[in-house]
Design a protein around this motif. Structure first.
Motif, short mmCIF file in Angstrom:
data_model
loop_
_atom_site.label_atom_id
_atom_site.label_comp_id
_atom_site.label_asym_id
_atom_site.label_seq_id
_atom_site.Cartn_x
_atom_site.Cartn_y
_atom_site.Cartn_z
N LEU A 297 -10.88 -37.34 -20.64
CA LEU A 297 -9.49 -37.38 -20.18
C LEU A 297 -9.08 -36.06 -19.55
O LEU A 297 -8.33 -36.04 -18.57
CB LEU A 297 -8.58 -37.73 -21.36
N ARG A 298 -9.55 -34.96 -20.08
CA ARG A 298 -9.25 -33.65 -19.49
C ARG A 298 -9.88 -33.51 -18.11
O ARG A 298 -9.24 -33.05 -17.15
CB ARG A 298 -9.74 -32.54 -20.41
N LEU A 299 -11.16 -33.90 -18.01
CA LEU A 299 -11.86 -33.74 -16.73
C LEU A 299 -11.31 -34.69 -15.67
O LEU A 299 -11.47 -34.45 -14.48
CB LEU A 299 -13.35 -33.97 -16.91
N ALA A 300 -10.67 -35.77 -16.10
CA ALA A 300 -10.08 -36.70 -15.12
C ALA A 300 -8.97 -36.04 -14.33
O ALA A 300 -8.61 -36.52 -13.24
CB ALA A 300 -9.54 -37.93 -15.85
N LYS A 301 -8.43 -34.94 -14.82
CA LYS A 301 -7.37 -34.24 -14.11
C LYS A 301 -7.91 -33.26 -13.08
O LYS A 301 -7.14 -32.62 -12.37
CB LYS A 301 -6.48 -33.51 -15.12
N GLU A 302 -9.25 -33.15 -13.03
CA GLU A 302 -9.89 -32.29 -12.04
C GLU A 302 -10.37 -33.10 -10.85
O GLU A 302 -10.60 -34.32 -10.96
CB GLU A 302 -11.09 -31.58 -12.68
N PRO A 303 -10.55 -32.48 -9.68
CA PRO A 303 -11.12 -33.21 -8.54
C PRO A 303 -12.51 -33.73 -8.87
O PRO A 303 -13.27 -33.09 -9.59
CB PRO A 303 -11.18 -32.13 -7.44
N ALA A 304 -12.84 -34.92 -8.39
CA ALA A 304 -14.14 -35.51 -8.64
C ALA A 304 -15.18 -34.90 -7.72
O ALA A 304 -15.72 -35.54 -6.81
CB ALA A 304 -14.08 -37.03 -8.46
N THR A 305 -15.44 -33.61 -7.91
CA THR A 305 -16.44 -32.91 -7.11
C THR A 305 -17.58 -32.48 -8.02
O THR A 305 -17.54 -32.66 -9.23
CB THR A 305 -15.82 -31.68 -6.44
N GLY A 306 -18.59 -31.89 -7.44
CA GLY A 306 -19.72 -31.43 -8.25
C GLY A 306 -20.58 -32.60 -8.71
O GLY A 306 -20.59 -33.69 -8.13
N THR A 307 -21.33 -32.38 -9.77
CA THR A 307 -22.24 -33.40 -10.29
C THR A 307 -21.45 -34.46 -11.05
O THR A 307 -20.68 -34.13 -11.96
CB THR A 307 -23.27 -32.77 -11.24
N PRO A 308 -21.61 -35.74 -10.73
CA PRO A 308 -20.90 -36.78 -11.46
C PRO A 308 -21.31 -36.81 -12.93
O PRO A 308 -22.43 -36.46 -13.29
CB PRO A 308 -21.33 -38.08 -10.76
N VAL A 309 -20.37 -37.21 -13.78
CA VAL A 309 -20.62 -37.33 -15.22
C VAL A 309 -20.40 -38.78 -15.63
O VAL A 309 -19.36 -39.36 -15.31
CB VAL A 309 -19.71 -36.40 -16.04
N ARG A 310 -21.36 -39.35 -16.33
CA ARG A 310 -21.21 -40.69 -16.91
C ARG A 310 -21.01 -40.52 -18.41
O ARG A 310 -21.83 -39.93 -19.10
CB ARG A 310 -22.45 -41.54 -16.65
N PHE A 311 -19.88 -41.02 -18.89
CA PHE A 311 -19.57 -40.95 -20.31
C PHE A 311 -19.99 -42.25 -20.98
O PHE A 311 -19.75 -43.35 -20.44
CB PHE A 311 -18.08 -40.70 -20.53
N ALA A 312 -20.62 -42.15 -22.14
CA ALA A 312 -21.14 -43.32 -22.83
C ALA A 312 -20.69 -43.31 -24.28
O ALA A 312 -20.71 -42.27 -24.95
CB ALA A 312 -22.67 -43.34 -22.76
N PHE A 313 -20.31 -44.48 -24.77
CA PHE A 313 -19.92 -44.67 -26.16
C PHE A 313 -20.81 -45.79 -26.69
O PHE A 313 -20.65 -46.95 -26.31
CB PHE A 313 -18.43 -45.01 -26.25
N TRP A 314 -21.75 -45.42 -27.55
CA TRP A 314 -22.86 -46.30 -27.89
C TRP A 314 -22.53 -47.22 -29.07
O TRP A 314 -21.93 -46.80 -30.05
CB TRP A 314 -24.10 -45.48 -28.25
#
Length: 476
Positions: A297-314
């Motif tokens: 949620l914090r990173l969602a407030k940043e521009p979607a630049t750089g290396t993409p991140v995939r979040f997983a909840f197993w």
């Protein structure tokens, strides 16, 4: 120490509920000013409420897990992530009642072990057996005790009396091997005592790879020695062993979220969302879920630049890392090679905590070395002690082990489980020596009050900062 961001990107990352912890991090650098400080404990409380309303747990295949998955998905969608559920099935196993292991008939001087001294192995069969105990190549007379091969060879069961309960030591071969050989020898039940060497003396968990036809228990070394004494005394060698379990197949799902395209190289961060059936699973692992979710949620407030991140909840981690293994097995070799690294958070709010960076692989890669240094710099810049260590490879570990098995660079953040804190670690991290890092590990008391909000905030801040400086804004 991570390079400071420009003034436009200055914030403090603190996410603890206590004012002292928040004040201590006011000067931290990380998110933009638009991202207000948030407390990851709010997600722990939400998951506690879900567990309370759904039978007291959030186990895979149960309503509490499904509601937990929906909560996480709703939070991520509201923040702008593309969210998908990844469905899969898993072998279901649940105890209908606690296991029983007592002298039969009970006598004043007979043993009646504490419930905490025995545990049903997952995929054990059901059964209610009263029979003599027969020791199988235990090797308990040697001093010091050697590494155990008890029950690992067919010859170990030479002369075994059909219908007896087999007693073996944990050791060098899989539980499954011991169970198959015991069944082939005609054992009516199987008790596996802890090996008794080093720290392998207490109760332990584990699972068989295929469903057993007989009841299978794990017990402490102390209880195993008592059973071995009973086995040598024909006048009182009669024991009742009872296991009552439900088995079958159920379905559950992983929750996956990302922003932008992951057609090229990307990073994965994850935590298991399920609890054990015995309780709500707030430290194990609502804490890891909360840290990963709040970071997303914090990173969602940043521009979607750089290396993409995939979040997983197993899902179904407590059933044997089934959700993460399903995800990785479904990927092509090319897709797996595109994962730069994986960071796992499992139990990051322990009430008697340490701060550990865990490696699942025996050798560092360039990626893991850089990540370890980034986390170390972060903690040290805040005068927080941290320790790097290798994950204990006995048992199943956590979902980082699934990634390590596919040769994907990985590490985990961890604050301790049910084992006792050493004097050395008490001196380094504070807290009580000789007491468990988490006394409620895999128990009903693992509720929201069992989570240390301060250390949860520290681990969340560390994850956010490292992802921000190494992925979202790697050149700043």
């Amino acid at each position: 120490m991570p390079r400071l961001l420009p003034n436009a990107c200055r914030v403090f990352l603190a996410a603890t509920a206590l004012l002292s912890a928040a004040a201590a991090t006011q000067a931290d650098v990380g998110l933009t000013a638009a991202a207000a400080p948030t407390d990851p404990f709010r997600h722990v409380q939400a998951l506690q409420d879900i567990a309370t309303a759904n039978g007291g747990n959030r186990a895979a295949g149960a309503p509490g897990y499904d509601r937990s998955a929906e909560y996480v998905a709703d939070q991520l969608r509201a923040a702008g992530y593309n969210v998908r559920f990844e469905e899969f099935t898993f072998p279901f196993f649940e105890e209908r009642s606690p296991p029983v292991l007592v002298a039969a008939p009970a006598e004043p001087d007979s043993f009646t072990p504490a419930r905490e001294a025995l545990r049903t192995l997952m995929s054990s069969g059901s059964g209610d057996v009263t029979a003599p105990v027969q020791a199988v190549d235990l090797g308990l007379d040697a001093e010091p005790l050697p590494t155990s091969t008890s029950g690992c060879e067919r010859e170990d069961f030479s002369g075994f009396t059909r219908g007896n309960i087999a007693l073996v030591r944990r050791g060098t071969c899989p539980f499954q091997t011991k169970a198959e050989l015991a069944q082939a020898a005609g054992a009516a039940g199987l008790v596996i005592m802890n090996q008794g060497t080093g720290d392998q003396t207490g109760i332990f968990g584990g699972r068989l790879t295929t469903q057993a036809a007989i009841p299978v228990l794990g017990v402490t070394t102390e209880l195993g020695r008592k059973l071995a004494e009973v086995a040598e005394d024909s006048s009182r060698n009669r024991v009742r062993l009872k296991v009552d379990v439900e088995t079958g197949t159920r379905s559950t799902r992983n929750v996956l979220a990302e922003r932008g395209e992951t057609n090229g190289r990307f990073v994965m961060v994850g935590a298991h969302l399920d609890s054990v059936a015995e309780g709500p699973g707030m430290n194990d692992n609502a804490s890891g879920t909360a840290a990963v979710l709040e970071t997303a949620l914090r990173l969602a407030k940043e521009p979607a630049t750089g290396t993409p991140v995939r979040f997983a909840f197993w899902g179904a981690e407590e059933r044997g890392l089934i959700g993460s293994r399903h995800h990785l097995d479904a990927l092509s070799d090319e897709d797996r090679r595109r994962i730069r690294f994986y960071i796992n958070l499992d139990m990051v709010g322990s009430p008697n905590p340490g701060r550990f960076i865990q490696l699942s692989q025996t050798e560092r890669t360039a990626e893991t070395a850089g990540l370890i240094q980034a986390f170390t710099d972060h903690f040290e810049s805040r005068n927080l002690t941290v320790e790097e260590r290798s994950r204990n490879q006995r048992g199943f570990g956590s979902d980082d082990a699934a990634f390590a098995a596919k040769n994907i660079p990985t590490l985990g953040l961890f604050t301790g489980a049910g084992n006792g804190k050493s004097e050395e670690h008490a001196a380094r991290f504070g807290g009580e020596a000789g007491q468990p890092y988490d006394p409620c590990y895999h128990k009903a008391c693992d509720n929201a009050e069992n989570v240390d909000r301060v250390v949860l905030g520290q681990m969340t801040d560390a994850l956010t900062q490292v992802l921000l400086t190494r992925t979202v804004m790697p050149d700043r």
